[in-house]
Design an enzyme around this catalytic site. Structure first.
Site, PDB file in Angstrom:
ATOM      1  N   LYS A 111      -5.229  -6.065  -0.583  1.00  0.00           N
ATOM      2  CA  LYS A 111      -5.803  -5.839   0.189  1.00  0.00           C
ATOM      3  C   LYS A 111      -6.964  -6.939   0.714  1.00  0.00           C
ATOM      4  O   LYS A 111      -7.173  -7.043   1.940  1.00  0.00           O
ATOM      5  CB  LYS A 111      -7.119  -4.935  -0.331  1.00  0.00           C
ATOM      6  CG  LYS A 111      -6.621  -3.378  -0.620  1.00  0.00           C
ATOM      7  CD  LYS A 111      -7.627  -2.347  -0.073  1.00  0.00           C
ATOM      8  CE  LYS A 111      -6.568  -0.954  -0.307  1.00  0.00           C
ATOM      9  NZ  LYS A 111      -7.148   0.179   0.485  1.00  0.00           N
ATOM     10  N   LYS A 193       9.731   3.749   1.307  1.00  0.00           N
ATOM     11  CA  LYS A 193       9.519   4.765   0.491  1.00  0.00           C
ATOM     12  C   LYS A 193       8.611   5.674   1.447  1.00  0.00           C
ATOM     13  O   LYS A 193       7.902   5.419   2.176  1.00  0.00           O
ATOM     14  CB  LYS A 193       8.262   4.237  -0.475  1.00  0.00           C
ATOM     15  CG  LYS A 193       8.529   4.484  -1.764  1.00  0.00           C
ATOM     16  CD  LYS A 193       7.673   4.169  -2.612  1.00  0.00           C
ATOM     17  CE  LYS A 193       6.328   4.489  -2.815  1.00  0.00           C
ATOM     18  NZ  LYS A 193       5.534   4.517  -4.040  1.00  0.00           N
ATOM     19  N   LYS A 196       2.399   8.602   1.610  1.00  0.00           N
ATOM     20  CA  LYS A 196       1.037   9.180   2.281  1.00  0.00           C
ATOM     21  C   LYS A 196       0.534   8.426   3.469  1.00  0.00           C
ATOM     22  O   LYS A 196       0.003   8.718   4.413  1.00  0.00           O
ATOM     23  CB  LYS A 196      -0.229   9.006   1.349  1.00  0.00           C
ATOM     24  CG  LYS A 196       0.024  10.250   0.309  1.00  0.00           C
ATOM     25  CD  LYS A 196      -1.311  10.062  -0.901  1.00  0.00           C
ATOM     26  CE  LYS A 196      -0.848  10.711  -2.063  1.00  0.00           C
ATOM     27  NZ  LYS A 196      -1.637  10.318  -3.060  1.00  0.00           N
TER      28      LYS A 196
END
Ligand code: AMP
Ligand code: TRP
Length: 329
Positions: A111, A193, A196
């Protein structure tokens, strides 16, 4: 029975990758292990989330886990925030760990490397809370995705550090990383992958997607132009993904599916996988609605919190005595 524990963060909706890669395994473990599964809602607020969304995600998650086959009679299913000892031991773990250790954690590193702003102090120290989540219950195994393995390693270090500094208190847990082959990829970008955070909704099948829409997503899945049905992850990742999904949802071996499709086209295979997914979601969602309508969630959470608190409170009392918080007998 050996004890096993895992936590799930109630952020975003669950998808087929979560089911095939994680939930399905939990369901198969519940007969062999004494399992503790909790909703990691204290972890969910490390990034901004609306109260309404958090509440809805939490309910959906519990209902979906039960619908997928987790049996609350066998598994202790609870909400992290219902057991105060998590936050209590979390602070002790924060004070046992070093800045350098936290700085090496990949989620925080990624991040900050991306230059993201608004990274909270909670996101920085959350591996300490995760260590507390685990160590309160002395599990032997912690099933996690590969991205979480680093946190279980940290947990082992913190457990050993505490045991050495004070005296034997915590079981040193082992990560149990999901077997390879159980990974599901995006239907639109089959080398990535299913996740979400995928931007293209056609790439991901949510467990609460309309079954007919999900079938369409399978029909429009990206494949290749080789025209032969075989399992070749490297050269035909889209096809391999469809075969993985079909095999995982029906239990039929991939080799056997491939053999049935000798000389046949991709369209036919997609039709079969589409139907399998349609049937799977239809059945799952009927069970999900039943769980929601039955009102059983309140009772499950109440019982889960009681069982978990009983164990966690004993552990935190022990920790408080050892570190010198307790001054009365
Ligand atoms: P996440 O959705 O990243 O919070 O992951 C929750 C659990 O689902 C972890 O155990 C992951 O390993 C598993 N999982 C997530 N995405 C996939 C995927 N595409 N294929 C297989 N397992 C997955
Ligand atoms: N950090 C995990 C995740 O992001 C969730 C989690 C929190 C967890 N506490 C845990 C997993 C304890 C296993 C054990 O997915």
């Amino acid at each position: 029975m050996e004890r096993m524990l895992s936590g799930i963060k109630p952020t975003g909706r669950l998808h087929l990758g979560n089911y095939i890669g994680a939930i399905r395994n939990f369901v198969s473990y519940q007969d062999e292990y004494e399992m503790f599964i909790f909703i990691a809602n204290e972890h969910a607020i490390t990034v901004p989330i609306e109260a309404k969304e958090l509440r809805q995600n939490t309910k959906d998650l519990i209902a979906l886990y039960i619908a997928c086959g987790l049996d609350p009679k066998k598994v202790t299913l609870f909400l992290q925030s219902d057991v105060v000892a998590h936050a209590q031991l979390g602070w002790v773990m924060t004070c046992l760990s070093y800045m350098g250790e936290m700085q090496r954690m990949t989620q925080y590193k990624d991040k900050t490397a991306k230059g993201e702003t608004g990274v909270t102090a909670g996101l920085f120290t959350y591996p300490c809370l995760m260590a507390a989540d685990i160590l309160l219950y002395d599990p032997k195994y912690v099933p996690v995705g590969i991205d979480q393995k680093q946190h279980v390693e940290l947990t082992r270090n913190l457990a050993e550090r505490f045991n050495n500094r004070y005296s034997d208190t915590f079981t040193v847990p082992q990560p149990l990383v999901t077997k390879v082959g159980a990974k599901v990829y995006s239907l639109q970008n089959p080398t990535k992958k299913m996740s979400k955070s995928e931007e293209n909704p056609k790439g991901t099948i949510d467990l609460l997607d309309d079954p007919a829409a999900a079938r369409k997503k399978i029909m429009s899945a990206v494949t290749d132009s080789l025209g032969v049905i075989r399992y070749d992850q490297e050269n035909q990742p889209g096809l391999a993904n469809l075969l993985t999904i079909q095999s995982a949802l029906t239990g039929e071996e991939i080799d056997s599916i491939v053999a049935r499709y000798e000389g046949k086209g991709y369209g036919e295979l997609k039709k079969e996988v589409g139907q399998t997914v349609f049937d799977f979601l239809t059945d799952l969602q009927a069970k999900y609605r039943h769980v929601i309508e039955s009102g059983m969630i309140d009772e499950v959470l109440k019982e889960g919190a009681q069982k978990a608190s009983y164990i966690a409170n004993k552990k935190i009392a022990k920790v408080y005595r050892k570190i010198g918080f307790t001054v009365t007998k």
